[in-house]
Design a protein around this motif. Structure first.
Motif, mmCIF file in Angstrom:
data_model
loop_
_atom_site.group_PDB
_atom_site.id
_atom_site.type_symbol
_atom_site.label_atom_id
_atom_site.label_comp_id
_atom_site.label_asym_id
_atom_site.label_seq_id
_atom_site.Cartn_x
_atom_site.Cartn_y
_atom_site.Cartn_z
ATOM 1 N N PRO A 1 7.746 -70.982 36.918
ATOM 2 C CA PRO A 1 7.368 -69.343 36.832
ATOM 3 C C PRO A 1 5.736 -71.157 36.158
ATOM 4 C CG PRO A 1 8.354 -69.124 35.304
ATOM 5 C CD PRO A 1 9.281 -69.756 35.893
ATOM 6 N N ASP A 2 4.509 -70.922 36.740
ATOM 7 C CA ASP A 2 3.748 -71.597 36.773
ATOM 8 C C ASP A 2 3.593 -71.114 34.992
ATOM 9 O OD1 ASP A 2 1.760 -69.592 36.663
ATOM 10 O OD2 ASP A 2 0.531 -70.422 38.609
ATOM 11 N N GLY A 3 1.417 -71.771 34.778
ATOM 12 C CA GLY A 3 1.028 -71.367 33.283
ATOM 13 C C GLY A 3 0.758 -70.102 33.194
ATOM 14 N N LEU A 4 0.643 -69.686 33.992
ATOM 15 C CA LEU A 4 -0.144 -68.199 33.288
ATOM 16 C C LEU A 4 1.415 -67.113 34.519
ATOM 17 C CD1 LEU A 4 -2.631 -66.131 33.880
ATOM 18 C CD2 LEU A 4 -2.056 -66.316 36.134
ATOM 19 N N GLU A 5 1.741 -67.229 34.938
ATOM 20 C CA GLU A 5 3.376 -66.651 34.912
ATOM 21 C C GLU A 5 3.963 -66.540 34.023
ATOM 22 O OE1 GLU A 5 4.970 -67.342 38.822
ATOM 23 O OE2 GLU A 5 6.514 -65.901 38.567
ATOM 24 N N TYR A 6 4.009 -67.981 33.591
ATOM 25 C CA TYR A 6 5.076 -68.588 32.095
ATOM 26 C C TYR A 6 3.911 -66.982 30.963
ATOM 27 C CZ TYR A 6 6.973 -70.302 28.230
ATOM 28 O OH TYR A 6 7.668 -70.814 27.163
ATOM 29 N N VAL A 7 3.104 -67.388 30.313
ATOM 30 C CA VAL A 7 2.204 -66.665 29.660
ATOM 31 C C VAL A 7 1.915 -65.170 29.599
ATOM 32 C CG1 VAL A 7 0.072 -66.912 28.242
ATOM 33 C CG2 VAL A 7 0.527 -69.127 29.378
ATOM 34 N N ALA A 8 2.024 -65.328 31.333
ATOM 35 C CA ALA A 8 2.565 -63.376 31.221
ATOM 36 C C ALA A 8 2.827 -63.387 30.535
ATOM 37 C CB ALA A 8 1.526 -63.211 32.782
ATOM 38 N N GLY A 9 4.058 -63.767 31.301
ATOM 39 C CA GLY A 9 5.808 -63.252 30.227
ATOM 40 C C GLY A 9 6.006 -63.104 28.722
ATOM 41 N N LYS A 10 5.473 -64.717 28.224
ATOM 42 C CA LYS A 10 6.067 -64.196 27.210
ATOM 43 C C LYS A 10 5.485 -63.558 26.119
ATOM 44 C CE LYS A 10 8.965 -68.164 26.197
ATOM 45 N NZ LYS A 10 10.149 -67.749 25.219
ATOM 46 N N THR A 11 3.686 -63.614 26.519
ATOM 47 C CA THR A 11 2.941 -62.828 25.757
ATOM 48 C C THR A 11 2.893 -61.329 26.244
ATOM 49 O OG1 THR A 11 0.699 -63.170 26.984
ATOM 50 C CG2 THR A 11 1.281 -64.499 25.512
ATOM 51 N N GLY A 12 3.670 -61.115 26.972
ATOM 52 C CA GLY A 12 3.983 -59.625 26.826
ATOM 53 C C GLY A 12 3.213 -58.597 28.257
ATOM 54 N N PHE A 13 2.363 -59.260 29.073
ATOM 55 C CA PHE A 13 1.463 -58.903 30.320
ATOM 56 C C PHE A 13 2.310 -59.600 31.704
ATOM 57 C CE2 PHE A 13 -1.293 -62.455 29.825
ATOM 58 C CZ PHE A 13 -1.345 -62.863 30.919
ATOM 59 N N GLY A 14 3.178 -59.577 32.048
ATOM 60 C CA GLY A 14 3.494 -60.017 33.381
ATOM 61 C C GLY A 14 4.015 -58.760 33.255
ATOM 62 N N ASP A 15 4.415 -57.670 33.153
ATOM 63 C CA ASP A 15 4.749 -56.883 34.159
ATOM 64 C C ASP A 15 3.972 -56.015 34.187
ATOM 65 O OD1 ASP A 15 7.732 -57.190 33.491
ATOM 66 O OD2 ASP A 15 8.282 -55.797 31.309
ATOM 67 N N SER A 16 2.777 -56.002 34.526
ATOM 68 C CA SER A 16 1.498 -55.548 34.599
ATOM 69 C C SER A 16 1.028 -55.959 36.289
ATOM 70 C CB SER A 16 -0.157 -55.501 34.344
ATOM 71 O OG SER A 16 0.050 -57.232 33.487
ATOM 72 N N ALA A 17 2.143 -56.961 36.312
ATOM 73 C CA ALA A 17 1.798 -57.537 37.847
ATOM 74 C C ALA A 17 2.252 -56.659 38.814
ATOM 75 C CB ALA A 17 1.992 -58.739 38.029
ATOM 76 N N LYS A 18 1.114 -56.383 40.124
ATOM 77 C CA LYS A 18 1.845 -55.321 40.864
ATOM 78 C C LYS A 18 2.433 -56.298 41.865
ATOM 79 C CE LYS A 18 -1.431 -51.330 39.741
ATOM 80 N NZ LYS A 18 -2.498 -51.667 40.052
ATOM 81 N N ASP A 19 3.263 -55.658 42.597
ATOM 82 C CA ASP A 19 3.843 -56.411 43.580
ATOM 83 C C ASP A 19 2.899 -57.048 45.250
ATOM 84 O OD1 ASP A 19 6.052 -56.984 43.463
ATOM 85 O OD2 ASP A 19 7.248 -54.467 43.975
ATOM 86 N N PRO A 20 3.004 -58.182 45.402
ATOM 87 C CA PRO A 20 1.738 -58.037 46.548
ATOM 88 C C PRO A 20 1.576 -57.277 47.294
ATOM 89 C CG PRO A 20 3.127 -60.003 46.760
ATOM 90 C CD PRO A 20 3.518 -58.840 45.768
ATOM 91 N N VAL A 21 0.678 -56.392 47.666
ATOM 92 C CA VAL A 21 0.581 -56.435 49.224
ATOM 93 C C VAL A 21 1.053 -56.157 50.115
ATOM 94 C CG1 VAL A 21 -1.275 -54.578 50.866
ATOM 95 C CG2 VAL A 21 -1.840 -55.137 48.142
ATOM 96 N N ASP A 22 1.833 -55.986 51.633
ATOM 97 C CA ASP A 22 1.971 -56.249 52.538
ATOM 98 C C ASP A 22 1.512 -56.834 54.043
ATOM 99 O OD1 ASP A 22 4.080 -57.437 54.361
ATOM 100 O OD2 ASP A 22 5.393 -55.738 54.740
ATOM 101 N N THR A 23 0.618 -57.610 53.748
ATOM 102 C CA THR A 23 0.115 -58.413 54.592
ATOM 103 C C THR A 23 0.259 -58.332 56.421
ATOM 104 O OG1 THR A 23 -0.220 -60.416 54.316
ATOM 105 C CG2 THR A 23 -1.910 -59.333 53.349
ATOM 106 N N GLY A 24 1.982 -57.877 56.598
ATOM 107 C CA GLY A 24 2.624 -58.269 57.741
ATOM 108 C C GLY A 24 2.543 -59.994 58.372
ATOM 109 N N SER A 25 2.441 -60.390 57.291
ATOM 110 C CA SER A 25 2.940 -62.411 57.572
ATOM 111 C C SER A 25 3.821 -62.355 57.301
ATOM 112 C CB SER A 25 1.223 -62.741 56.577
ATOM 113 O OG SER A 25 2.137 -64.474 56.606
ATOM 114 N N PRO A 26 4.380 -63.347 58.530
ATOM 115 C CA PRO A 26 5.601 -63.572 58.188
ATOM 116 C C PRO A 26 6.173 -65.262 56.668
ATOM 117 C CG PRO A 26 4.384 -64.955 59.933
ATOM 118 C CD PRO A 26 3.668 -63.695 59.463
ATOM 119 N N PHE A 27 5.168 -65.223 56.645
ATOM 120 C CA PHE A 27 5.280 -66.290 55.586
ATOM 121 C C PHE A 27 4.467 -65.837 53.869
ATOM 122 C CE2 PHE A 27 3.145 -68.020 59.572
ATOM 123 C CZ PHE A 27 4.300 -68.668 60.038
ATOM 124 N N ALA A 28 5.295 -64.655 53.389
ATOM 125 C CA ALA A 28 4.951 -64.224 52.219
ATOM 126 C C ALA A 28 6.564 -64.871 51.332
ATOM 127 C CB ALA A 28 5.418 -62.498 52.030
#
Lengths: 99, 228
Positions: free
Chosen positions: A29-56
């Motif tokens: 995980p990158d810096g922000l993702e890692y810090v979010a997980g460690k300090t306890g706000f990682g779970d507040s992330a929502k799954d990204p909106v499906d824009t219909g792109s084939p490259f998600a």
């Protein structure tokens, strides 16, 4: 180095990085993702909106091979960025006075 | 540092959306002065290169990675206004096509990486350039230092936004310490990549480097003659 050659060389480096090099990038995980997980706000992330792109998630829909799937998505991303960015900057540029 | 949907509440996301829209609006007007027939294709290339560079995560220890943000790099190569637009285009493509960085967080991400990263990176670059000897070799060093500072600066502003509108109940002090600590380390990677790329461009086409203007005069004239 002439303009065209310089631009093509630069584009080639970008395509190689995105199309080939990205396979070897760290999957941690990158810096922000890692810090979010460690300090306890990682779970507040929502799954990204499906824009219909084939490259998600930098994977190509319908391509099973990891290396190819990521490579195609990377090349597509470079192409899209070049197209949108290049088009925007070309439209914005000052026109040279005709003399 | 792509912020996903959900980290920040709706009012904060709307506010950063307004800030991003205003910043991009100003950049669209001011970038004109930086763009001509020669530099516009270069700017497109810089945006594509930053997209590619952001795919290359490098390990920074303890199961964490970082990647180029590119704000300082783009600002030094094509100018700060165009640089902000380069990063904004990259973030737009990432959120629309790659599901990287939330759609509702696009304003936040443009504010953090496209505006804060570019403004801080370019400001530090200019300051350092005043102190260093007036020669081409100073440009990559100044660019690297701008890059170094730009990453923890963006991380600090994220934490500020989190303090205002974070949806999770977490100690802001802990978030600040961890964000700044890790992003100083990531900033070192940003500095190395930025310094190397700027030196590579200066070695082949110093006249195409916005931040080297006035230092590359003689070379630029010579290259101009060959290219013309």
């Amino acid at each position: 180095m002439r303009n065209r050659r310089f631009l093509l060389a630069g584009l080639l480096v970008a395509l190689l990085l995105a199309g080939v090099g990205s396979y070897y990038a760290s999957s941690h995980p990158d810096g922000l993702e890692y810090v979010a997980g460690k300090t306890g706000f990682g779970d507040s992330a929502k799954d990204p909106v499906d824009t219909g792109s084939p490259f998600a998630d930098y994977e190509t829909l319908g391509v099973d091979n990891d290396r190819l799937s990521g490579g195609v998505a990377g090349v597509a991303g470079v192409g899209l960025t070049l197209l949108i960015g290049g088009g925007l900057f070309w439209a914005l540029r000052r026109r040279e006075p005709q003399d | 540092m792509h912020v996903p949907d959900g980290f920040l509440d709706a009012p904060t996301s709307v506010a950063t959306g307004v800030v991003a829209a205003a910043g991009v609006g100003i950049a669209l007007r001011r970038a004109r002065a930086e763009l001509d027939d020669r530099t516009a294709p270069m700017a497109g290339l810089v945006a594509a290169f930053v997209f590619a560079g952001q795919m290359i995560n490098f390990p920074v220890g303890a199961g964490t990675s970082g990647h180029l943000l590119g704000g300082a790099l783009a600002a030094v190569l094509v100018g700060p206004w165009t640089g902000a637009l380069c990063i904004s285009v990259v973030l737009l493509v990432q959120s629309l096509f790659m599901a990287d960085g939330g759609l509702t967080a696009l304003g936040t991400n443009i504010t953090l990486m496209g505006l804060v990263g570019v403004v801080v990176g370019y400001a530090v670059f200019r300051l350092v350039l005043v102190v260093l000897p007036r020669k081409l070799g100073s440009v990559p060093v100044a660019a690297a230092l701008g890059a170094l500072v730009s990453v923890p600066a963006a991380a600090t502003v994220f934490t500020l936004l989190f303090a205002i509108g974070g949806t999770a109940d977490v100690s802001v002090g802990k978030v600040l310490a961890a964000m700044v600590g890790w992003h100083v380390v990531i900033g070192i990677g940003e500095a190395v990549v930025t310094g190397l790329v700027v030196s590579a461009v200066i070695a082949s086409r110093p006249d195409l480097v916005h931040g080297a203007r006035g230092l590359a005069r003689r070379t630029a004239l010579r290259t101009g003659e060959v290219a013309a």
